[in-house]
Write a protein that holds these residues in place. Sequence first.
Motif, short mmCIF file in Angstrom:
data_model
loop_
_atom_site.label_atom_id
_atom_site.label_comp_id
_atom_site.label_asym_id
_atom_site.label_seq_id
_atom_site.Cartn_x
_atom_site.Cartn_y
_atom_site.Cartn_z
N GLU A 1 0.87 -1.17 0.00
CA GLU A 1 0.00 0.00 0.00
C GLU A 1 0.91 1.22 0.00
N THR B 1 -9.91 2.27 -11.89
CA THR B 1 -10.36 1.91 -10.55
C THR B 1 -9.63 2.77 -9.53
N ASP C 1 -9.54 3.86 -5.30
CA ASP C 1 -9.97 3.52 -3.94
C ASP C 1 -10.36 4.81 -3.23
#
Length: 117
Positions: A13, A64, A66
């Motif tokens: 991440e 996409t 988040d």
Amino acid sequence: MIEVMFPNFYRLEVPLPKTPLKYLNSYLIKGQGRNLLIDTGLNEVLHILKNGPMNAYHIASQMTWDINCNSWETFPRAQKFFATAEAVTHLELLCNENLVRKIDHKETILFELNPGQ
């Protein structure tokens, strides 16, 4: 955060502080003497471009993200700017690899899959 997905395969991440996105995912495959870092956005951009030529903003709108929004239309304006800039960096890399090419179209830069790739 680093998550072990499989032996020698990790999800990373990459934090994006002070943005609604929070983080991006990248993947690391550890090998003997070499490692491979994968940015999943590149494959997504190539898949989006299968629908034909489009500008970076339109590509970003189909990627996409988040972020806690229901659609591209509900993205904050500043976040659309950052998302489009991220799409441009992916597109430039794909152009440098000759997988994508730029087209000048009515004062707009469009991107398309490079024929023969």
